[in-house]
Design an enzyme around this catalytic site. Structure first.
Site, PDB file in Angstrom:
ATOM      1  N   LYS A   1     -10.365 -17.167 -25.480  1.00 23.95           N
ATOM      2  CA  LYS A   1      -8.959 -16.773 -25.581  1.00 23.95           C
ATOM      3  C   LYS A   1      -8.382 -17.243 -26.902  1.00 23.95           C
ATOM      4  O   LYS A   1      -8.557 -18.399 -27.273  1.00 23.95           O
ATOM      5  CB  LYS A   1      -8.160 -17.389 -24.434  1.00 23.95           C
TER       6      LYS A   1
ATOM      7  N   ASP B   1       6.906  15.685 -11.982  1.00 16.30           N
ATOM      8  CA  ASP B   1       5.721  15.414 -11.168  1.00 16.30           C
ATOM      9  C   ASP B   1       4.564  16.341 -11.517  1.00 16.30           C
ATOM     10  O   ASP B   1       3.641  16.525 -10.747  1.00 16.30           O
ATOM     11  CB  ASP B   1       6.053  15.517  -9.675  1.00 16.30           C
TER      12      ASP B   1
ATOM     13  N   LYS C   1       8.340   8.882  -6.775  1.00 15.55           N
ATOM     14  CA  LYS C   1       7.113   9.653  -7.022  1.00 15.55           C
ATOM     15  C   LYS C   1       6.719   9.709  -8.488  1.00 15.55           C
ATOM     16  O   LYS C   1       5.549   9.499  -8.830  1.00 15.55           O
ATOM     17  CB  LYS C   1       7.257  11.076  -6.472  1.00 15.55           C
TER      18      LYS C   1
ATOM     19  N   GLY D   1     -24.442 -34.208 -25.581  1.00 20.11           N
ATOM     20  CA  GLY D   1     -24.091 -33.594 -24.295  1.00 20.11           C
ATOM     21  C   GLY D   1     -23.256 -34.539 -23.441  1.00 20.11           C
ATOM     22  O   GLY D   1     -23.434 -35.762 -23.482  1.00 20.11           O
TER      23      GLY D   1
ATOM     24  N   SER E   1     -24.236 -29.727 -24.119  1.00 15.94           N
ATOM     25  CA  SER E   1     -23.749 -29.184 -22.855  1.00 15.94           C
ATOM     26  C   SER E   1     -22.683 -30.069 -22.240  1.00 15.94           C
ATOM     27  O   SER E   1     -22.667 -31.289 -22.443  1.00 15.94           O
ATOM     28  CB  SER E   1     -24.916 -29.060 -21.867  1.00 15.94           C
TER      29      SER E   1
ATOM     30  N   ARG F   1       6.119  12.931   0.739  1.00 13.67           N
ATOM     31  CA  ARG F   1       4.708  12.920   1.143  1.00 13.67           C
ATOM     32  C   ARG F   1       3.873  11.844   0.456  1.00 13.67           C
ATOM     33  O   ARG F   1       2.732  11.609   0.838  1.00 13.67           O
ATOM     34  CB  ARG F   1       4.091  14.303   0.908  1.00 13.67           C
TER      35      ARG F   1
ATOM     36  N   ALA G   1     -23.730 -25.115 -22.920  1.00 14.58           N
ATOM     37  CA  ALA G   1     -23.363 -24.676 -21.567  1.00 14.58           C
ATOM     38  C   ALA G   1     -22.351 -25.637 -20.959  1.00 14.58           C
ATOM     39  O   ALA G   1     -22.473 -26.852 -21.097  1.00 14.58           O
ATOM     40  CB  ALA G   1     -24.608 -24.622 -20.696  1.00 14.58           C
TER      41      ALA G   1
ATOM     42  N   ARG H   1     -19.613 -41.034 -24.121  1.00 12.07           N
ATOM     43  CA  ARG H   1     -19.871 -41.007 -22.681  1.00 12.07           C
ATOM     44  C   ARG H   1     -20.411 -42.371 -22.295  1.00 12.07           C
ATOM     45  O   ARG H   1     -20.822 -43.169 -23.159  1.00 12.07           O
ATOM     46  CB  ARG H   1     -20.897 -39.924 -22.335  1.00 12.07           C
TER      47      ARG H   1
HETATM   48  C1  UD1 Z   1       9.585  24.451  -7.017  1.00  7.62           C
HETATM   49  C2  UD1 Z   1      10.000  25.894  -7.256  1.00  7.62           C
HETATM   50  C3  UD1 Z   1       8.838  26.814  -6.870  1.00  7.62           C
HETATM   51  C4  UD1 Z   1       7.616  26.459  -7.678  1.00  7.62           C
HETATM   52  C5  UD1 Z   1       7.284  24.983  -7.507  1.00  7.62           C
HETATM   53  C6  UD1 Z   1       6.172  24.599  -8.449  1.00  7.62           C
HETATM   54  C7  UD1 Z   1      12.367  25.934  -6.834  1.00  7.62           C
HETATM   55  C8  UD1 Z   1      13.446  26.323  -5.871  1.00  7.62           C
HETATM   56  N1  UD1 Z   1      11.142  26.184  -6.457  1.00  7.62           N
HETATM   57  O1  UD1 Z   1       9.390  24.312  -5.638  1.00  7.62           O
HETATM   58  O2  UD1 Z   1       9.202  28.145  -7.145  1.00  7.62           O
HETATM   59  O3  UD1 Z   1       6.534  27.268  -7.274  1.00  7.62           O
HETATM   60  O4  UD1 Z   1       8.422  24.175  -7.798  1.00  7.62           O
HETATM   61  O5  UD1 Z   1       5.799  23.281  -8.194  1.00  7.62           O
HETATM   62  O6  UD1 Z   1      12.667  25.448  -7.890  1.00  7.62           O
HETATM   63  N2  UD1 Z   1      13.899  17.930  -7.866  1.00  7.62           N
HETATM   64  C9  UD1 Z   1      15.054  17.299  -8.252  1.00  7.62           C
HETATM   65  N3  UD1 Z   1      16.154  17.421  -7.466  1.00  7.62           N
HETATM   66  C10 UD1 Z   1      16.161  18.147  -6.335  1.00  7.62           C
HETATM   67  C11 UD1 Z   1      14.966  18.794  -5.935  1.00  7.62           C
HETATM   68  C12 UD1 Z   1      13.850  18.676  -6.746  1.00  7.62           C
HETATM   69  O7  UD1 Z   1      15.097  16.622  -9.278  1.00  7.62           O
HETATM   70  O8  UD1 Z   1      17.215  18.212  -5.679  1.00  7.62           O
HETATM   71  C13 UD1 Z   1      12.729  17.802  -8.732  1.00  7.62           C
HETATM   72  C14 UD1 Z   1      11.584  17.116  -8.044  1.00  7.62           C
HETATM   73  O9  UD1 Z   1      11.608  15.715  -8.279  1.00  7.62           O
HETATM   74  C15 UD1 Z   1      10.368  17.742  -8.712  1.00  7.62           C
HETATM   75  C16 UD1 Z   1      10.865  19.143  -9.086  1.00  7.62           C
HETATM   76  O10 UD1 Z   1      12.266  19.076  -9.073  1.00  7.62           O
HETATM   77  O11 UD1 Z   1      10.008  17.087  -9.891  1.00  7.62           O
HETATM   78  C17 UD1 Z   1      10.373  20.211  -8.139  1.00  7.62           C
HETATM   79  O12 UD1 Z   1      10.870  19.958  -6.865  1.00  7.62           O
HETATM   80  P1  UD1 Z   1      10.079  20.334  -5.557  1.00  7.62           P
HETATM   81  O13 UD1 Z   1      10.875  19.968  -4.376  1.00  7.62           O
HETATM   82  O14 UD1 Z   1       8.699  19.811  -5.640  1.00  7.62           O
HETATM   83  O15 UD1 Z   1      10.071  21.924  -5.689  1.00  7.62           O
HETATM   84  P2  UD1 Z   1       9.215  22.915  -4.853  1.00  7.62           P
HETATM   85  O16 UD1 Z   1       9.825  23.086  -3.526  1.00  7.62           O
HETATM   86  O17 UD1 Z   1       7.799  22.499  -4.921  1.00  7.62           O
HETATM   87 CA    CA Z   2       6.602  20.467  -5.874  1.00  6.46          CA
END
Ligand code: UD1
Ligand code: CA
Length: 464
Positions: free
Chosen positions: A358, A106, A22, A430, A412, A15, A387, A447
């Site tokens: 600088k 994230d 991200k 100047g 200047s 997204r 100036a 000059r």
């Molecule tokens: C997850 C939780 C959910 C919680 C939410 C809070 C699970 C199954 N669900 O859901 O209960 O409310 O976070 O934000 O855990 N990531 C990986 N590898 C993967 C998938 C995800 O590294 O295969 C990482 C993503 O980069 C991210 C984090 O895990 O940093 C969370 O992943 P995301 O897909 O956002 O989880 P949610 O579906 O939001």
């Molecule tokens: Ca999430």
């Protein structure tokens, strides 16, 4: 008990609609993942493991560059089959005992004290979840408790939840602390039999519960700590909340911000007493403002120190970069001034509009008020720099220094061709182009001499 930290950062972040991974998108000028690593690096963990996948090379390179000292470990997750699958990848590098703290890359504003509270709640023999109540829990995993409301039974993902479960407002934030040995065991039993066909980390809760292990929940001090970012709009929202909180902390210390909604701090800002900051200013890196400093509207200041009582007029750009920049006490800078790396200004210095400085040192009381350039120069006290005058510091291959003694007056529109030294008290006429050293207390003019023809007749248009 040894602590391992696992930070999940492999997800695509669809997204965000960006080619950049991200977790590298910036909040307060710094990648989101860096915030998580930095705020948990004080927890005395034995290891910090980052799970990378989408854009792994880019993420790893950025983190290695930023955290050169910290021994980060990277584990790849290819392909990304869910949060449980992500943590499974870390299993080979985790020890067989101790506590594992799992965080999201994230969710940048998690506080060290909240992470520590989660570890403390785990205590090595419980599963501790960070949960929060939200007015709108849509999309989150729900915390399902027993009829007494005390015992946590399971986390049910939004997509798998029944209408009754969807009514639950307590949600999982994505952060947990678990006994490492139990966690490894649970991870080996995960399946992807759910609405999204993913290996859910959250399924370990029901496993812990079935084994009779207590599942406890801790809450953050502030909601902002657990807000994750999935879209540019959420990133901007979190940025504003974060900036607002920083602005409020500064105002509590007595800093007067003209408008806390138009203030951005991307780093650290240390302020003395009676500091005034007008609207739309951006502070980056490490900035120190002394007592009674005034910052006008629309200034950008990075890695710099501003001495007591200095006034920075609007639209001034100060960037110390790695060399730093310093403005001495009582100096007046701008409007529209530019101080670059290595600008070291003494007290009561005046730098006016469209003046660039600088890698130069200016003594107390030196003035360059209009349209000038001082690069690689050592400028004495009380110098008046006219100036339009410039130091020609670059010969096309190398940079050279210009030395200007105390009480020099540069007229200047002069060009000082470096390397060149003007002794104390020198006056430069100047319009001069100065290529040779000028001894103290003398006048140099270089000059074309003025020619005046009296009664001069301009050419006339030929009439036909
Ligand atoms: C997850 C939780 C959910 C919680 C939410 C809070 C699970 C199954 N669900 O859901 O209960 O409310 O976070 O934000 O855990 N990531 C990986 N590898 C993967 C998938 C995800 O590294 O295969 C990482 C993503 O980069 C991210 C984090 O895990 O940093 C969370 O992943 P995301 O897909 O956002 O989880 P949610 O579906 O939001
Ligand atoms: Ca999430």
């Amino acid at each position: 008990m040894s602590l391992s930290i696992v930070i999940m950062a492999a997800g695509k972040g669809t997204r965000m609609k960006s080619s950049r991974p991200k977790v590298l998108h910036k909040l307060a000028g710094r990648p989101m993942l860096s915030h998580v690593i930095a705020s948990t690096s004080g927890l005395q963990a034995a290891q910090q493991v980052v799970i990378t996948g989408h854009g792994a090379e880019m993420v790893e390179a950025a983190m290695k560059a930023e955290f050169a000292q910290a021994p980060l470990q990277f584990v790849r997750q290819e392909p990304q089959l869910g949060t449980g699958h992500a943590v499974q990848q870390a299993v080979p590098v985790l020890p067989d005992d101790g506590i594992t703290l799992i965080l999201n890359g994230d969710t940048p504003l998690i506080h060290a004290s909240t992470a520590q509270a989660l570890v403390d709640a785990c205590a090595g023999d419980k599963l501790a979840l960070l949960t929060i109540r939200l007015d709108d829990p849509t999309g989150y995993g729900r915390i399902v408790r027993d009829e007494t409301g005390v015992k946590v039974l399971a986390i049910v993902e939004h997509k798998d939840a029944t209408p009754e479960q969807r009514a639950i407002c307590e949600v999982y934030t994505g952060m947990m602390a678990a006994p490492t040995a139990r966690l490894k065991h649970w991870l080996s039993q995960l399946n992807n039999d759910n609405a999204q066909g993913e290996y859910y980390l959250t399924d370990v809760v029901a496993m812990a519960q079935a084994e009779g292990l207590s599942v406890v929940a801790a809450q953050p001090r502030d909601e902002v700590e657990v807000l994750g970012v999935n879209s540019p709009a959420q990133l901007a929202d979190l940025e504003r909340r974060h900036q607002r909180a920083q602005a409020e902390r500064l105002m509590e210390q007595g800093v007067r911000l003209a408008d806390p909604a138009r203030f951005d701090l991307r780093g650290t800002l240390q302020c003395g007493q009676d500091v005034d900051i007008d609207v739309n200013c951006i502070f980056e890196g490490n900035v120190v403002l002394g007592d009674e400093v005034q910052i006008g509207a629309n200034c950008v200041i990075r890695n710099a120190t501003i001495g007591r009582g200095a006034v920075i007029h609007p639209f001034t750009h100060i960037d110390g970069d790695t060399l730093g920049a310093h403005v001495g006490e009582g100096s007046l800078i701008g409007p529209f001034a530019r101080l670059r790396p290595g600008a070291q200004l003494g007290n009561e210095v005046h730098i006016g509009n469209f003046v660039e400085v600088k890698n130069s040192t200016l003594g107390n009381g030196a003035k360059a008020n209009h349209l000038a350039y001082l690069g690689d120069a050592t400028v004495g006290e009380r110098v008046n720099y006219g100036a339009g005058s410039i130091t020609a510091n670059y010969d096309g291959a190398n940079k050279h220094r210009t030395v200007i003694g105390d009480d020099v007056h540069v007229g200047s529109n002069c060009v000082l061709v470096a390397p060149v030294t003007l002794g104390a008290g020198v006056t430069i006429g100047g319009g001069s182009t100065i290529t040779k050293d000028v001894p103290a207390e003398s006048l140099a003019v270089a000059r074309g001499k003025q020619v005046t023809l009296s009664g001069w007749q301009r050419p006339q248009k030929i009439k036909r």
